[in-house]
Structure formats: C-alpha cells, structure tokens
Design a protein around this motif. Structure first.
Motif, short mmCIF file in Angstrom:
data_model
loop_
_atom_site.label_atom_id
_atom_site.label_comp_id
_atom_site.label_asym_id
_atom_site.label_seq_id
_atom_site.Cartn_x
_atom_site.Cartn_y
_atom_site.Cartn_z
N LEU A 1 0.81 -1.22 0.00
CA LEU A 1 0.00 0.00 0.00
C LEU A 1 0.84 1.27 0.00
N LEU A 2 2.14 1.12 0.27
CA LEU A 2 3.01 2.30 0.32
C LEU A 2 3.82 2.49 -0.95
N ALA A 3 3.60 1.64 -1.95
CA ALA A 3 4.33 1.76 -3.22
C ALA A 3 4.00 3.09 -3.90
N ALA A 4 4.92 3.53 -4.74
CA ALA A 4 4.71 4.80 -5.46
C ALA A 4 3.44 4.75 -6.28
N ALA A 5 3.12 3.56 -6.80
CA ALA A 5 1.93 3.43 -7.65
C ALA A 5 0.63 3.29 -6.86
N SER A 6 0.73 3.20 -5.55
CA SER A 6 -0.47 3.05 -4.73
C SER A 6 -1.33 4.32 -4.86
N PRO A 7 -2.65 4.14 -4.98
CA PRO A 7 -3.53 5.31 -5.14
C PRO A 7 -3.80 6.07 -3.85
N LEU A 8 -3.23 5.63 -2.74
CA LEU A 8 -3.47 6.32 -1.48
C LEU A 8 -2.84 7.71 -1.49
#
Length: 398
Positions: free
Chosen positions: A166-173
């Motif tokens: 969930l903390l990846a650069a691609a995560s939409p958060l």
C-alpha cells in the motif's frame, strides 16, 4: 478408523501423511482443489472418493470450504490442520459447519476465533517428523572459535517485491495517508504483540483506504477489513522492516565475524575496518530448502537468528521448528507459544533489538548453556512434538 487424506501443496504435507502410517487408521488419498477450480467441478470427485473409501474422517493440511460442505452433507468429520497463522479460507461462512474440527498453529489466533464463538477452532502447533530430529549436540558441533557465529536462513525482501504494498509509489493512497502508515510501521517493528494496526487507524485514513483499495475476497467470505489489511499488507511491511533492522544490528556487532546468509538479503553485508586485526567472513547464498544441507548449516552455527513473519502472533513458525529439530540454537523474539511449550527457551527470547544483541553475544560466548538448551529442546521434540503426537492429539478431539 477410515481416513480420506486430502493432499495439499503445503511443504509438510508428505511428512504428515507418512506419520499416519504409524497409526491404526485405514488411509485413502485424494487431492485438494486447485485455486482456480470451481466447486462444481471438484465436488463430484470428492464425494465419490468419500463414498468409495468409506471414510469416517476427511483430513487435510488446510481448510477448504467445499470439503467442509461435502463433509457436512455426508455426515463426516473434517479435520483441517492449518499450517499457517493466517488462512483466508477460515473466514468462509462454512466455518460454522458442525462437520469441522479446525486446528490453527498459533494460540493467539485460536483465542481470537474462540472469542468470536467458533468453538470448533482449536490450537495445534506445527511439529516435526520423528526421523528429522537430530541426535544431541555437543560443543564441538559449533567448532569453537573457528565456527560460524551467526546464520540467517530467511529472506529479507524489499518492499518492491511485496505482492500488496500500500506504500508503493503506484499506490492510489494519498501521500498524507502513506506518511501516516509509514509512522505506524516504524513504531510497530520495534515490538510484538500490539493489537491490529488497521483497527486503530484514524477514520480519515480508513476512509482513504476504503475508497481506493478494493478487498479481493471470496464470495462467501466474512473477513473484516482489519484482518484483510493487517495480514495481507501491513504485516508484510512490518516484517520487511523488522528483519532488515534486526539482521543489520547483528551484522554491525563486532562479536559476529563469521556470518552466513541463506536467502535473499537486500541489505549491506560488507564489514570493513581500519584495524588490520579485524577480519570478517561473510557470505550470502541462495535459500536452503528443508533437508540435510539446511540441518547441517544451522547445527554448526552458534546463533541462528529467526524473525517470524508478523502474521505469527504467538505461534512457532515452521522455520523455527526445523531449526530446533536440526539441533540449531535459535535466537527469536518473544513468542508466547515458544515460551509455553519450551521452558528452557525463555531466557533466549528477546523483546527488542538491544536485548537481542546482548543475548546473542552472551549465548555466542557461552557454549555450555547453548548445548543445554538445544538438547533440552531436542528431548522435548522427541517426546511431545512429532507429527504422530499431533495426529493423536487431533483425533483425540473427535
């Protein structure tokens, strides 16, 4: 008793099946459903196998809702001996079926299910094959000053390799949500036994997660968001931090000069010094499969550092049991089931990285105490923790 043994892909499945030969049961065999296999295509073959075998009990090293449904319909008992602390299938609405007797290998997980009223979920730790338990060790096994100081047999994955980060650069958060979660993970890696991370997130963080991350659940699942995100993402992230920091702490310690790493390690493993008399011997190799080579490596090492995945709350991981059985000395964080089942291990469990470093150095330099602890564990394994013991314990609950 007639038993239909349903084979799974669990790495201990064959060993547990072999242990059944030591019982008086009549064993028939079948295979578990493939992940992509529809219930409609699997059920007829299962029902036929149950009828032809005359089985009183269906046994598997995992929980499969379609097997539970079939056993409920055929009035047979279903023993599911789960090999992992987190099993998404246990959140199926079929768990309430009277046919089920489900065993989980982590006492705290058992307590959580029991607290919710699932009295058919019981505790049963993992075990070892009787033939895999080594002979007692001596001080010579670790080869004195010339031996290996520290061995690590676990992967330390990078965040980029995690399947659900969930903390990846691609995560939409939102970046603010990621920043908050980063802070939580930085705190949680320092101590075990904390309650659910998701459960205590502020409402605005949960709202962002709920709006942008869809939970991929089975159609009959009643799993909560707290269980889903803790076990599938947050615990992965905490484990990565946990292993990286704790392994790194011992790498930097001058007392550990001969280090063997078997697994994918992304950290910096070179040690250099301006002092010529300090010589380091560090090697990194591919992961070792369970077997003679693994057993030899951990038995020779003065310290085997094992950091269980954070999905293990209090339970004893398979890697820990394998190292115990080989006669390896284990340095582990405090895990309630280890302390409860192996009395002599209590003093070798640590609560934080500083405690880990001091205890590791102490036991590295006190071989007599290491040998006493290891041989006590080997004796306990032979008496109470073989797969035959586990099978007898499970069938005693029917």
């Amino acid at each position: 008793m007639n038993v239909l043994y349903i084979h799974t892909n669990e790495e201990r499945d064959k060993e547990i099946f072999v242990a059944f030969a030591g019982t008086d049961s009549v064993i028939s065999e079948y295979t578990a459903p493939r992940p992509e296999e529809a219930n409609e295509s699997y059920a007829p073959g299962l029902l036929k196998a149950m009828e032809e075998s005359g089985a009183d009990v269906v046994f598997a090293t995992g929980y499969f809702p379609i097997v539970s449904i079939a056993c409920e319909a055929m009035k047979k008992k279903y023993i599911a001996y789960c090999q992992r602390p987190y099993n998404p299938s246990l959140y199926s609405c079929t768990l309430v079926n009277e046919a089920n007797v489900v065993f989980v290998p982590d006492y705290t997980v058992y307590e959580n299910f029991n607290r919710e009223g699932f009295t058919n979920v019981l505790f049963m730790p993992l075990g070892v094959a009787e033939e895999a338990i080594a002979a007692d060790v001596t001080e010579e096994d670790s080869e004195g000053e010339e031996g290996i100081d520290l061995t690590i047999t676990q992967n330390v994955a990078t965040r980029d390799s995690l399947p659900f980060n969930l903390l990846a650069a691609a995560s939409p958060l939102k970046d603010s949500t990621k920043g908050y979660l980063e802070g939580c993970i930085a705190c949680r890696h320092q101590i075990r036994g904390l309650p659910s991370m998701y459960q205590y997130l502020p409402p605005y963080i949960k709202e962002d997660i709920g709006a942008n991350i869809k939970m991929d659940l089975a159609s009959d699942s009643v799993e909560t968001a707290a269980s889903y995100f803790d076990n599938r993402s947050f615990n992965d992230l905490v484990t990565v931090a946990d292993r990286d920091i704790h392994f790194g702490t011992l790498f930097k310690n001058d007392h550990f000069r001969k280090i063997r790493i078997y697994g994918n390690y992304s950290g910096y493993v070179d040690k250099t010094s301006d002092e010529e008399d300090r010589k380091w011997d560090i090697s990194s190799s591919p992961s070792l499969a369970r077997g003679p080579e693994f057993a030899s490596a951990v038995r020779k090492s003065k310290i085997n550092l094992i950091i269980p995945h954070r999905n293990w709350i209090s339970g004893i991981s398979g890697r820990t049991f394998d190292t115990f059985a080989a006669g390896g000395f284990v340095m582990s964080p405090v895990m309630g089931d280890i302390a409860g089942l192996f009395e002599t291990m209590k003093e070798a469990l640590y609560v934080d990285e500083f405690n880990m470093a001091s205890r590791s150095v102490y036991y590295k330099n006190h071989p007599t105490e290491r040998v006493e602890i290891v041989n006590s564990i080997l004796s306990e394994l032979r008496a109470n923790h073989t797969y035959l013991c586990r099978i007898e314990g499970m069938f005693a609950n029917i």
